[in-house]
Structures are given as C-alpha cells and as structure tokens.
Design an enzyme around this catalytic site. Structure first.
Site, PDB file in Angstrom:
ATOM      1  N   GLU A 139      10.551 -14.123 -19.093  1.00 12.35           N
ATOM      2  CA  GLU A 139      10.160 -12.717 -18.914  1.00 12.35           C
ATOM      3  C   GLU A 139       9.093 -12.303 -19.932  1.00 12.35           C
ATOM      4  O   GLU A 139       8.142 -11.591 -19.598  1.00 12.35           O
ATOM      5  CB  GLU A 139      11.389 -11.800 -19.020  1.00 12.35           C
ATOM      6  CG  GLU A 139      11.127 -10.319 -18.960  1.00 12.35           C
ATOM      7  CD  GLU A 139      10.438  -9.806 -17.696  1.00 12.35           C
ATOM      8  OE1 GLU A 139       9.962  -8.651 -17.711  1.00 12.35           O
ATOM      9  OE2 GLU A 139      10.314 -10.585 -16.710  1.00 12.35           O
ATOM     10  N   HIS A 187       9.095 -32.757 -22.703  1.00 13.12           N
ATOM     11  CA  HIS A 187       8.933 -33.615 -21.517  1.00 13.12           C
ATOM     12  C   HIS A 187       7.647 -33.271 -20.753  1.00 13.12           C
ATOM     13  O   HIS A 187       7.549 -33.506 -19.551  1.00 13.12           O
ATOM     14  CB  HIS A 187      10.142 -33.450 -20.586  1.00 13.12           C
ATOM     15  CG  HIS A 187      11.441 -33.737 -21.275  1.00 13.12           C
ATOM     16  ND1 HIS A 187      11.743 -34.949 -21.818  1.00 13.12           N
ATOM     17  CD2 HIS A 187      12.492 -32.919 -21.536  1.00 13.12           C
ATOM     18  CE1 HIS A 187      12.951 -34.888 -22.369  1.00 13.12           C
ATOM     19  NE2 HIS A 187      13.414 -33.678 -22.227  1.00 13.12           N
ATOM     20  N   CYS A 227       0.839  -1.193   0.000  1.00 15.98           N
ATOM     21  CA  CYS A 227       0.000   0.000   0.000  1.00 15.98           C
ATOM     22  C   CYS A 227       0.875   1.244   0.000  1.00 15.98           C
ATOM     23  O   CYS A 227       2.078   1.186   0.234  1.00 15.98           O
ATOM     24  CB  CYS A 227      -0.880   0.012   1.249  1.00 15.98           C
ATOM     25  SG  CYS A 227      -1.861  -1.474   1.424  1.00 15.98           S
ATOM     26  N   ASN A 278       0.763   0.521   5.936  1.00 14.00           N
ATOM     27  CA  ASN A 278       1.392  -0.246   4.858  1.00 14.00           C
ATOM     28  C   ASN A 278       2.183  -1.368   5.507  1.00 14.00           C
ATOM     29  O   ASN A 278       3.107  -1.118   6.280  1.00 14.00           O
ATOM     30  CB  ASN A 278       2.327   0.632   4.031  1.00 14.00           C
ATOM     31  CG  ASN A 278       3.159  -0.233   3.094  1.00 14.00           C
ATOM     32  OD1 ASN A 278       2.734  -1.303   2.690  1.00 14.00           O
ATOM     33  ND2 ASN A 278       4.372   0.215   2.799  1.00 14.00           N
ATOM     34  N   LYS A 290       3.594  -2.430  -7.688  1.00 15.05           N
ATOM     35  CA  LYS A 290       4.974  -2.258  -8.154  1.00 15.05           C
ATOM     36  C   LYS A 290       5.972  -2.784  -7.133  1.00 15.05           C
ATOM     37  O   LYS A 290       7.005  -3.358  -7.486  1.00 15.05           O
ATOM     38  CB  LYS A 290       5.230  -0.777  -8.421  1.00 15.05           C
ATOM     39  CG  LYS A 290       6.604  -0.449  -8.984  1.00 15.05           C
ATOM     40  CD  LYS A 290       6.716  -0.886 -10.417  1.00 15.05           C
ATOM     41  CE  LYS A 290       8.050  -0.643 -11.082  1.00 15.05           C
ATOM     42  NZ  LYS A 290       8.199  -1.315 -12.343  1.00 15.05           N
ATOM     43  N   LYS A 343       5.413 -10.824 -18.964  1.00 12.22           N
ATOM     44  CA  LYS A 343       4.845  -9.563 -19.473  1.00 12.22           C
ATOM     45  C   LYS A 343       3.444  -9.801 -20.051  1.00 12.22           C
ATOM     46  O   LYS A 343       2.520  -9.039 -19.806  1.00 12.22           O
ATOM     47  CB  LYS A 343       5.771  -8.950 -20.530  1.00 12.22           C
ATOM     48  CG  LYS A 343       7.059  -8.369 -19.936  1.00 12.22           C
ATOM     49  CD  LYS A 343       6.820  -7.054 -19.285  1.00 12.22           C
ATOM     50  CE  LYS A 343       7.202  -6.810 -17.839  1.00 12.22           C
ATOM     51  NZ  LYS A 343       7.687  -7.704 -16.927  1.00 12.22           N
ATOM     52  N   ARG A 396       1.830   1.274  -5.967  1.00 13.08           N
ATOM     53  CA  ARG A 396       2.029   0.318  -4.877  1.00 13.08           C
ATOM     54  C   ARG A 396       0.778  -0.512  -4.605  1.00 13.08           C
ATOM     55  O   ARG A 396       0.827  -1.477  -3.842  1.00 13.08           O
ATOM     56  CB  ARG A 396       2.425   1.059  -3.601  1.00 13.08           C
ATOM     57  CG  ARG A 396       3.673   1.912  -3.745  1.00 13.08           C
ATOM     58  CD  ARG A 396       3.855   2.824  -2.556  1.00 13.08           C
ATOM     59  NE  ARG A 396       4.209   2.067  -1.376  1.00 13.08           N
ATOM     60  CZ  ARG A 396       5.468   1.796  -1.021  1.00 13.08           C
ATOM     61  NH1 ARG A 396       6.448   2.195  -1.796  1.00 13.08           N
ATOM     62  NH2 ARG A 396       5.730   1.090   0.044  1.00 13.08           N
TER      63      ARG A 396
END
Ligand code: BG6
Length: 617
Positions: A490, A513, A2, A100, A612, A494, A27
């Site tokens: 990555e 596999h 937060c 927070n 974030k 995204k 956040r």
C-alpha cells in the site's frame, strides 16, 4: 469512470451543471462538457482539460438554458480531446448524450451504422447511442421504435447495446425534458422543488434535491422540472419510491486543509474510533458486527474465505487474509477482483467470499461477488458506501463508517477496511470458539488504536524532513513481512499514485529472489521493521540492501536503538501489537507520498490517469 449530471428547472442550468461536474470529477477529469437546450436548439461546449480551466470559457459563452446535461470523463475510447469529450451528438446536432460505462458491442454497431451511411466524428462508443437513438426518434430505426417517442427510442438502446451504461439524453424537440437510462452503472434522479436532477452520485446534487430515486437495472426515466416518470425495458411505467439524501451524502469541504488527502489522513483517528465504537466489548469478550448475520454454525461450516477487491482495498484485504487465517484459523486468500473469474475459483456454501470496497461500485469487485453468488458461496461486504451496488448484493455487511472520501488516492478508508477485517477475524474466531485469547490480547491495544494513529499523524514534520531527501528519486522499493507486507504494497501504491515515482512493494523475504538486482545507490528502499515475529528477518533484509549501497528509510518503533544503526534514515512510529501495527505504520507512508507529490507539484487529489471509482471491467 465518468461522472454525469442533468438539470431541468427554473434556474439557469450552467452553474448547477458546473458544480455537479466539479463534485463528480473524482470519477475522471481528463475532459468535460455541457449541452443546454435554448429556444429549440442545443448549445454544446466541451473540450479536453479540467473543469477549473473549462468553466470560465463556458460562462463566457453565455449559455442561458434552464435544461441541460454535463459530463466529466475518464477516457476509455479514444484520447482526451475535443471530439471525444462528451456530450456526443447525432448528425443533426439536435440530440446530445452523456455516458458513464462501456458498450461491449460498439464495433459491430459502429460498422452497421457506417454501412447505413452514418459518419462518425469521434472515437467514442457513446456517439453510437446518439445515432441509434436519433434515428429511432426520427423514424429511421427498426419497426416498433419509430414513433418520436423517447421511451420507445430508449428501449431500442437496451435491445441493441450490450455492456454497462448510464446515459442521459437531451433532445432539442423535447424542451425541458431529460431522458435517462441505467444498465450496470449507477444513476439516480434527484427530486427538488420546481427542479429535478439526474446524477451518477448523490454528492453531485449539491443541495438541489433532498430526496432521490435510485434507478434499477434496465430502467428509463423521463424527467421534467415538475414530473418524473420511470419505465421498465418493456416501456411499462413503474412506481418508484424515493429516499431522503443522507447526512453522510452531503458535500464535504477540505476543512481548512490544502488538500482532501491531507484532511482524510488527519481524519483517521476519529474514523477508527467510529469504526470500533460499540463493536468491541472486551469485558464480555465479544465483538459485535450487527449486520453480519452468519450464525455460529455458518462460521464453523466455512472452510475458506476469499477476499476480493481492487487497488487499495486489495492491499487492505491482503492484511485481512493474515489476521483471518491467524486469528480465526480459516484458510484465507486475498485475490485481485479482476483476476477472480480467471482463476475459476472452487466455490460453494462452505466458502465465504468477502467483497471489500470503498465505493461499492467498482465493476471488477462487483463481478467477482456476482460470480460468488452464482456459485452459491456465502457472501459478505466490507464497505464505506453502503447504499451502493455491492451493498445491495449481499446480506452481510461491515460498514467502516469512514465518511465521504474525496481524494482519489485512498487513505482513511485503507485503515478503516483493515480495522474492519481485524474485527471480522475476531468475530469469526469468537464464533469458532478460539476468540477469547485473541480478544483479550488485542482489546487493550484496540482501544488505544485511535490515539496511536493520532500520534503517528502528528509526526508529519519528521516525514517532511525525509521527503526532502527523496527529491530527484525515480525508483523505490517498499519492503515488509507478515501483515506489514500489505503495508509495503500500500505504501508503494500511494507513492506511485501521488508522485508518479516507480515504487514497488515486495514481501521482504522475496527480495533476495530477484528484485535485489535493482539495488544500487539510486534505488531508495523503505523497510517496515516494527516489533513483531518478523523484525529480525526484516533487519537482515535491510542489511542485504545496505551491503549493496542501497539507501534505506526504516520504519521503526520508538526506542528501537538497533534500528538507527542499520538504516540511513529512520521514521519513528509509536509501538503497538504487531497485528495492529500495519494500521499505524501506513500513516508515515501516506504522509511520505503526500509530501513527495507536493514537492513535485503533482495534483494531489486528482492524480493523472486515475479515477476514484472505476465502473468498467
Ligand atoms: C481505484 C481508486 O479506481 O479503485 C483506488 O483509484 C481504489 O483508490 C480502487 O482503491 C478500488 O476502489 P473501491 O471503491 O472498490 O475501493
């Protein structure tokens, strides 16, 4: 997690709190609220939803106070709704608190308070703090804390509560006063002229303060418009120094781009240039990392490197593990920070633990680094925000200089971290006497890297054409080999973060596999097959997918004619050395996720359920 903000001064607090909440909403953004003190009482406005929707309602409510607190939430206790939004208040409504972090002993405290007759109105752990503080302030708390003295009441919170918490409290009978407590989660006091603020992050100060005081562990601050007093957990006043708000901490705009994410993707060439500037001296065959103080003897004593990180930083570390082991000859593993303690790592001075983080505040990564320090391992951090908890925990630092990253999905920081880990590998190789050949092979490519990335960023139109073909796609597979396995992971992350498509990254050799069972004409596979030792095997994996009618989007280098023959769609990237290719190859995958999300009307900079920086374990 937060974001919290507090303001006390001469100005109307509401617009300043709203701007602070907007700047902190990276956040968490599932609900928000404010409390203002007005002529001896508190007015609270809060609800589920984004600040953009809520702020006009609060403005319409004509909140006039010049002292107030605000909050933007990432739910941990109870669903996003009006009751669970912050500020939380005590039974009298005279005290409001924003938080927070997480209380770890909340259940026990809640039961104790319920036995004492307290009725809870929310599912939150934060409401516990409101009742504990108010009761102590009112004189109903344990002995030694019943004095209507905010510091004494705050000390009780430190004594009774376990966990991570940054708290700001506002009491109707303490006009013009904010009370702040810090344990674990970041919190700072912003010093202005005739006004003072409290915030989770310096960005939220938005020009109202030009100096800041970072609160340390278990400190209490009592903040009024013209004075700030800081106390330790025993209630003794402590002298604190303040520092200027840095240029890099200033508020950043979108620079004319529709989204921070697209702006940050376009920033990568410049940011990589800044990362490399002054660090690679090809003529002398040296890599300079001035804030890495490990000596030649230290590097030669290292028998293993553990890269600990979370999310995108973990995938950058996966790339790092390939280059560190291959170039420096040091056994290296990339471990998700949240799993580090669980694997009881064998640690000691011969092990180097590298924490990789954008924010430097991620609790899982901090926890892993703390474990390494306790076990006397050597430590180093690769960071974007050096003035952070992790930055203060280690003597060795590689600052990636990527500048503020606002979009929740990380892009420029990924290439920055991967680039920094490549530099670290070259430096380690240099110190261990095996660096010269690697540096002479890579230096020409390193100096071209920003331009190669600029070239890839410039091909957004080709990506847009391919993204159209993904309309309606619900499942995807991303494949890569060697260091480009990290690119596949990555790229899949995204796509998940931005467009909510179920995308899995896989080391391509593993595909046969198991995951190959998923392949059919509905599953789109993205395969990274740029030049390097693994290209042939990658093309073989692509043929295995095609043989089962799976559509393939292939990432291939310019001029690779064979590639076009084995895939349905080809995304071209400029050719480069295979150790640097992952920093170029990720760009079209960033753009593909961006464009897919844009076509689906997703919230690009603030995807659902994410934050974030996550400061809870
Ligand atoms: C997540 C972010 O909360 O934390 C990711 O949404 C990020 O983008 C991850 O990669 C790790 O954060 P950091 O700051 O430690 O790199």
């Amino acid at each position: 997690m937060c974001g919290i903000i507090g303001y006390t001064g001469a100005a109307r607090a509401l617009p300043i709190l709203i701007e602070g909440i907007e700047l902190l909403s990276y956040r968490g953004y599932d609900s928000a609220g404010v409390a203002l003190e007005e002529s001896g009482r508190l007015r609270v406005e809060k609800d589920k939803g984004r600040i953009g929707e809520l702020a006009p309602r609060w403005e319409a409510a004509k909140l006039q106070g010049t002292t107030g607190i605000g909050h933007t939430r990432w739910a941990t206790h109870g669903p996003p709704n009006r009751q669970n939004a912050h500020p939380q208040t005590d039974a009298s409504g005279e005290l409001a608190v924003v938080h927070n972090g997480i209380l770890e002993n909340d259940l026990a405290l809640r039961e104790e308070l319920e036995r004492a007759g307290v009725r809870f109105t929310s599912d939150t752990d934060t409401e516990i703090v409101a009742h504990l503080f108010a009761r102590a302030f009112e004189g109903d708390g344990p002995a030694g804390h019943n004095t209507a003295d905010p510091v004494a009441a705050a000390r009780l919170i430190f004594e009774r509560c376990r966990g991570h918490f940054a708290l700001v409290l506002l009491h109707a009978r303490l006009p013009g006063t904010l009370i702040a407590l810090r344990r674990g989660s970041p919190l700072l006091v912003g010093l202005g002229v005739g006004e003072n603020l409290i915030a989770s992050d310096v960005k939220a100060l938005a020009g109202h303060a030009d100096r800041v005081i970072e609160l340390a562990e278990d400190e209490i601050a009592v903040v009024r418009r013209d004075e700030v007093h800081v106390y330790d957990a025993q209630g003794r006043e402590v002298t604190k120094s303040s520092r200027p708000v840095g240029q890099r901490e200033q508020v950043v705009g979108k620079g004319g781009f529709p989204h921070f994410m697209l702006k940050e993707i376009h920033e990568q060439p410049e940011r990589l240039y800044e990362l490399l500037a002054g660090r690679v001296d090809a003529a002398r065959g040296v890599v300079r990392l001035d804030e890495v103080h490990l000596t030649r003897a230290d590097w030669r004593a290292v028998t293993r490197i553990d890269l600990v990180a979370s999310g995108t930083a973990h995938y950058a570390s996966l790339y790092g593990a390939y280059v560190l082991e291959a170039l420096a000859g040091i056994p290296c593993r990339a471990i998700a920070a949240a799993e580090y303690e669980a694997r009881s790592p064998v640690l000691g001075p011969d092990v180097l633990v590298v924490a990789v983080s954008q924010s430097g505040e991620t609790a899982d990564t901090k926890g892993a680094l703390e474990l390494a320090r306790q076990r006397k391992a050597r430590t180093l951090a690769v960071l974007n925000v050096r003035d952070s908890a992790i930055g203060r925990m280690t003597d060795n630092l590689v600052d990636i200089h990527a500048g503020p990253e606002i979009s929740v999905a990380s892009t420029k920081v990924y290439t920055g971290m991967a680039g920094a880990l490549l530099l670290l590998a070259l430096r380690a190789a240099q110190e261990r006497g095996c660096g010269a050949e690697h540096l002479s092979a890579l230096a020409p490519w390193l100096s071209r890297l920003p331009d190669l990335v600029r070239e890839a960023v410039g091909r957004a139109e080709a990506v847009r054409v391919i993204a159209r073909r993904l309309d309606g796609t619900r499942n995807m597979l991303f494949l890569g080999r060697g260091p480009d396995a990290a690119t596949a992971f990555e790229g899949a992350l995204k796509m998940k973060e931005l467009s909510y498509v179920h995308a899995e990254g896989y080391a391509a050799g593993e595909m046969k596999h198991g995951p190959i069972a998923l392949v059919d004409h509905d599953l789109v596979t993205v395969a990274v097959a740029t030049p390097g030792p693994w290209r042939e095997r990658m093309l073989a994996n692509v043929r295995e997918v095609r043989a089962r009618e799976g559509p393939v989007i292939l990432l291939a280098a310019d001029g690779d004619v064979e590639a076009a023959k084995v895939a349905d769609l080809v995304l071209r990237v400029p050719e480069t050395n295979h150790w640097l290719a992952p920093l170029v190859n990720i760009v079209p995958l960033q753009l593909l996720a961006y464009e897919t999300a844009r076509r689906r009307g997703c919230d690009i900079d603030q995807p659902r359920n994410l934050a974030k920086t996550v400061t809870v374990q």
